[in-house]
Write a protein that holds these residues in place. Sequence first.
Motif, short mmCIF file in Angstrom:
data_model
loop_
_atom_site.label_atom_id
_atom_site.label_comp_id
_atom_site.label_asym_id
_atom_site.label_seq_id
_atom_site.Cartn_x
_atom_site.Cartn_y
_atom_site.Cartn_z
N GLY A 286 -0.16 -8.01 29.64
CA GLY A 286 -0.28 -9.21 30.46
C GLY A 286 0.51 -9.15 31.75
O GLY A 286 1.60 -8.59 31.83
N GLN A 287 -0.08 -9.70 32.81
CA GLN A 287 0.55 -9.85 34.13
C GLN A 287 0.87 -8.53 34.83
O GLN A 287 1.69 -8.49 35.73
N VAL A 288 0.21 -7.46 34.44
CA VAL A 288 0.36 -6.21 35.18
C VAL A 288 -0.27 -6.37 36.56
O VAL A 288 -1.33 -6.98 36.70
N GLY A 289 0.41 -5.84 37.57
CA GLY A 289 -0.12 -5.84 38.93
C GLY A 289 -0.43 -4.41 39.36
O GLY A 289 0.41 -3.51 39.18
N ILE A 290 -1.60 -4.19 39.93
CA ILE A 290 -2.02 -2.85 40.33
C ILE A 290 -2.37 -2.87 41.81
O ILE A 290 -3.21 -3.65 42.26
N GLY A 291 -1.71 -2.02 42.57
CA GLY A 291 -1.90 -1.98 44.01
C GLY A 291 -3.26 -1.44 44.41
O GLY A 291 -3.96 -0.80 43.62
N GLY A 292 -3.63 -1.69 45.65
CA GLY A 292 -4.92 -1.25 46.16
C GLY A 292 -4.95 0.22 46.50
O GLY A 292 -3.92 0.85 46.77
N HIS A 293 -6.15 0.80 46.44
CA HIS A 293 -6.41 2.17 46.89
C HIS A 293 -5.61 3.21 46.11
O HIS A 293 -5.22 4.24 46.66
N ILE A 294 -5.32 2.94 44.83
CA ILE A 294 -4.65 3.93 43.99
C ILE A 294 -5.55 4.23 42.80
O ILE A 294 -6.50 3.50 42.51
N THR A 295 -5.23 5.32 42.08
CA THR A 295 -6.00 5.71 40.89
C THR A 295 -5.08 5.71 39.67
O THR A 295 -4.01 6.34 39.70
N VAL A 296 -5.50 5.01 38.64
CA VAL A 296 -4.78 5.01 37.37
C VAL A 296 -5.56 5.93 36.43
O VAL A 296 -6.70 5.66 36.09
N GLY A 297 -4.91 7.03 36.04
CA GLY A 297 -5.61 8.09 35.31
C GLY A 297 -6.08 7.69 33.93
O GLY A 297 -5.58 6.75 33.30
N LYS A 298 -7.02 8.44 33.41
CA LYS A 298 -7.66 8.18 32.13
C LYS A 298 -6.64 8.01 31.01
O LYS A 298 -5.70 8.80 30.87
N GLY A 299 -6.83 6.96 30.21
CA GLY A 299 -5.99 6.74 29.03
C GLY A 299 -4.59 6.25 29.32
O GLY A 299 -3.74 6.23 28.43
N SER A 300 -4.32 5.82 30.54
CA SER A 300 -2.98 5.33 30.88
C SER A 300 -2.74 3.96 30.28
O SER A 300 -3.68 3.18 30.06
N GLN A 301 -1.46 3.64 30.03
CA GLN A 301 -1.07 2.36 29.47
C GLN A 301 0.09 1.79 30.28
O GLN A 301 0.98 2.53 30.70
N ALA A 302 0.06 0.47 30.49
CA ALA A 302 1.13 -0.19 31.24
C ALA A 302 1.61 -1.41 30.46
O ALA A 302 0.79 -2.23 30.03
N GLY A 303 2.93 -1.52 30.29
CA GLY A 303 3.50 -2.66 29.60
C GLY A 303 3.41 -3.93 30.43
O GLY A 303 3.21 -3.88 31.65
N GLY A 304 3.56 -5.07 29.76
CA GLY A 304 3.44 -6.36 30.43
C GLY A 304 4.32 -6.49 31.66
O GLY A 304 5.47 -6.06 31.67
N GLN A 305 3.77 -7.05 32.73
CA GLN A 305 4.44 -7.32 34.00
C GLN A 305 4.80 -6.06 34.78
O GLN A 305 5.56 -6.13 35.75
N ALA A 306 4.25 -4.93 34.39
CA ALA A 306 4.48 -3.71 35.18
C ALA A 306 3.85 -3.86 36.55
O ALA A 306 2.78 -4.47 36.70
N GLY A 307 4.50 -3.28 37.54
CA GLY A 307 3.95 -3.26 38.89
C GLY A 307 3.60 -1.84 39.29
O GLY A 307 4.49 -1.03 39.55
N ILE A 308 2.32 -1.51 39.30
CA ILE A 308 1.87 -0.14 39.57
C ILE A 308 1.54 -0.02 41.05
O ILE A 308 0.55 -0.58 41.52
#
Length: 345
Positions: A286-308
Amino acid sequence: MNSNRMVNENFHNVSGPFSIVEIAKLINAKIYNLKNENLSISGASDVDNAMEGEITFIIFKNTIGKLKNSFASACIVNEYDKNSIPKNMVCLEVSNAHVAYARVAQKFYPKDKFIPKISKLSSMPDNYLKSTNIRVDDFVVIEEDVIIENNVSIGTGSFIGKGVKIGANSTIGKNVTIECAEIGNNVLIYSGVRIGQSGFGFAPSSEGHIKIPQVGNVIIGNNVEIGSNSCIDRGSNGPTSIGEGTYIDNLVHVAHNVNIGKFCAIAGQVGIAGSAIIEDYCMFGGQVGIGGHITVGKGSQAGGQAGITKSLDAGSKVSGTPAIPLTQYHRQALKLKKIIKGKGN
């Protein structure tokens, strides 16, 4: 209605009972502690709420002890343990208890049956007014050149814009708006979702913001679920796309030209900025933020409120803001705790 059941039959469809042998065959389970092959199971529930006559499940070994205090008549586990499972409780051993329980729960609590209907209080092109293959509830507006395939259901107050395509067996909830979009088969869109509205595209200037026309679309693959009040903007040019089998929770925002792969799971209040690429099988808390124009690779996981803020390699596990590898995040948190504790002394 059985007043002893936890599931309210006024709200949900309830089926059964079914024999424990039938359930075991459904999930290809090995049976332990079976003293009565005619044992009847009347429902499925979590271990804390299961009643006598119901089946439950355990995923993690550290919670298997809960079975000793459970009223359930049967359980589904990944590995049978005679020391942890009561002798009077039938045990079904499977390779994946979570998936097996999901299939059993679907058998006890089936989806609503599709019943075709065209409300006279809705507005739509003439070719749909006498349709016997779709369901359109009250106060729906369907514009021209819309393609609606068989067994589609559209809930009260929804709007389907011109040229939209909705694939077979899809369900559109109440008060949904869909524009500039192609929806696949077996898609479930919950109430209040917004799909295909103009993206957040403009050019800042000394004279103010100059709007950039958003002339793309949205493409949603088969077997996708989109939670209530989520928003998916159309592309500025080209599509915003959601891959097959991806599940999106409530209150998620997907910006213009985002490309989300297959079988991702995105929890509530996640925000994905424009032109980000999310590859297959990613999972975000929940509440993960993902920036524009980036690539999150296959099978990646992000904990709640992470800022990628930067691209991630396939299989990454991150947390924190800015997001860092999960092991590093835990080390830093432990170090900070020690520092704070030291100052307290």
